[in-house]
Design an enzyme around this catalytic site. Structure first.
Site, PDB file in Angstrom:
ATOM      1  N   GLY A  35      10.499  32.494 102.342  1.00 20.57           N
ATOM      2  CA  GLY A  35      10.747  32.200 100.939  1.00 20.57           C
ATOM      3  C   GLY A  35      11.636  30.979 100.783  1.00 20.57           C
ATOM      4  N   CYS A  36      11.651  30.399  99.577  1.00 18.88           N
ATOM      5  CA  CYS A  36      12.399  29.157  99.349  1.00 18.88           C
ATOM      6  C   CYS A  36      13.909  29.380  99.411  1.00 18.88           C
ATOM      7  CB  CYS A  36      11.980  28.531  98.029  1.00 18.88           C
ATOM      8  SG  CYS A  36      12.028  29.640  96.604  1.00 18.88           S
ATOM      9  N   PHE A  37      14.435  30.367  98.652  1.00 20.65           N
ATOM     10  CA  PHE A  37      15.852  30.687  98.760  1.00 20.65           C
ATOM     11  C   PHE A  37      16.194  31.081 100.194  1.00 20.65           C
ATOM     12  CE2 PHE A  37      16.389  31.782  94.040  1.00 20.65           C
ATOM     13  CZ  PHE A  37      17.255  30.724  93.800  1.00 20.65           C
ATOM     14  N   ALA A  38      15.330  31.877 100.804  1.00 18.12           N
ATOM     15  CA  ALA A  38      15.579  32.355 102.160  1.00 18.12           C
ATOM     16  C   ALA A  38      15.703  31.204 103.146  1.00 18.12           C
ATOM     17  CB  ALA A  38      14.468  33.305 102.597  1.00 18.12           C
TER      18      ALA A  38
END
Length: 331
Positions: free
Chosen positions: A140-143
């Site tokens: 994921g992007c935040f991840a």
């Protein structure tokens, strides 16, 4: 030339993926599957591609493509793979969260279990596994932004205290579907947090950090925010660490010395440094007993489509930076 296909071609990540693949010297874009847009020119949806391609969306699939990218909404990739069959040699890169966690890694293909699991594709920390994998779960992007900031500390056993994380994402992080918080009149000159301490990316972050550190990881106190800009993630994380700033900087330098896209900056960061690139920039500070790590990425590239291409390059033995040598939109 490697033939690739895209499933779910109308969203932001698919649009960026198409743009990157069109400029990749070793790839031929075989099809872009979209049942709702079948027969329409791709550049009618992705208007920046006018003049770059004449292909139409299709509802037909070539099951023999060498690489398949899944750009479906979360929860839809599993269903798609249970109802569609591909070659036993097709490599699959999924951009949803369906296979990111270890408990979900074993796929059902055409309704049957498959012995090859999905590998979590955080390229800088899973390079050898990605190179050998047939199936990749793109992070994921935040991840991505948060893990690249914190994994070096975990690898040295320094994440034993609570970690406080604040991260702001642009409007493209919410996808193309309209909702009350994606309308221009709501986003413009506005700012808010959402999913406080319970964002869906926390599980994959926790799993990766725990795999690097033998001692228990401190609590991850994550506050995600909506920004009034289009793209990018600006994340700050801080936690108590006894080591000096010089020692911490050396840890990061050692971890990322061979990383093509992760760079530690000497000066404080701002988001325009990475927008339209596959780079992650990090900056380290020490304030008393706390270390502060700033991490910035483009959520659609390093946080999605760019990292998917990076993983494809590793899987196929191409140069890791191929097709991803992009300049930031600095001005």
């Amino acid at each position: 030339m490697i033939k690739v296909g895209i499933i779910g071609g109308a969203g932001y990540t698919a649009g960026e993926l198409i743009r990157l693949l069109l400029n990749h010297p070793q790839v031929e874009l075989d099809f872009v599957f979209s049942t709702s847009n079948a027969g329409n020119p791709i550049h009618h949806i992705h208007q920046d591609l006018l003049g770059s391609m004449d292909q139409d969306f299709t509802d037909q699939i070539n099951a023999e493509v060498e690489v398949l990218f899944l750009c479906l909404g979360h929860g839809n990739s599993k269903e798609f793979l249970t109802t569609h069959e591909f070659s036993s040699t097709t490599r699959i890169i999924d951009l949803s969260n369906d296979f990111r966690l270890e408990r979900d890694a074993n796929p059902l293909l055409k309704g049957k279990s498959h012995p090859s699991p999905f590998v979590y594709g955080l390229s800088e920390w899973q390079r050898e596994k990605v190179q050998k994998a047939q199936y990749i779960a793109n992070p994921g992007c935040f991840a991505t932004a948060i893990q690249l900031a914190l994994l070096p500390l975990a690898s040295s056993g320094y994440l034993t205290r609570d970690v406080h994380i604040n991260a702001v994402t642009g409007a493209t992080g919410a996808g193309t579907s309209l909702s009350p918080t994606t309308h221009f009149t709501w986003r413009d000159n506005n700012f808010s947090h959402y999913k406080a301490f319970q964002h869906q990316h926390l599980d994959e972050i926790q799993e990766s950090l725990s795999a690097q550190q033998s001692a228990a990881i401190g609590s991850l106190m994550f506050l995600p925010h909506r920004g009034n800009f289009s793209r990018g993630i600006f994340a700050t994380s801080y936690t108590e660490v006894e080591a000096s700033l010089e020692e911490i900087k050396q840890i990061y330098a050692d971890c990322y010395k061979d990383a093509a896209f992760v760079h530690c900056a000497a000066s404080p960061l701002h988001l325009k440094q990475v927008v339209n690139t596959n780079k992650c920039f990090l900056h380290l500070e020490k304030h008393g007993k706390y270390v502060l790590i700033t991490s910035i990425i483009d959520n659609l590239l390093k946080g999605a489509s760019g990292q998917a291409i990076q993983n494809m390059n590793l899987m196929l033995g191409f140069p890791e930076e191929q097709g991803l040598q992009l300049k930031a939109n600095f001005f």
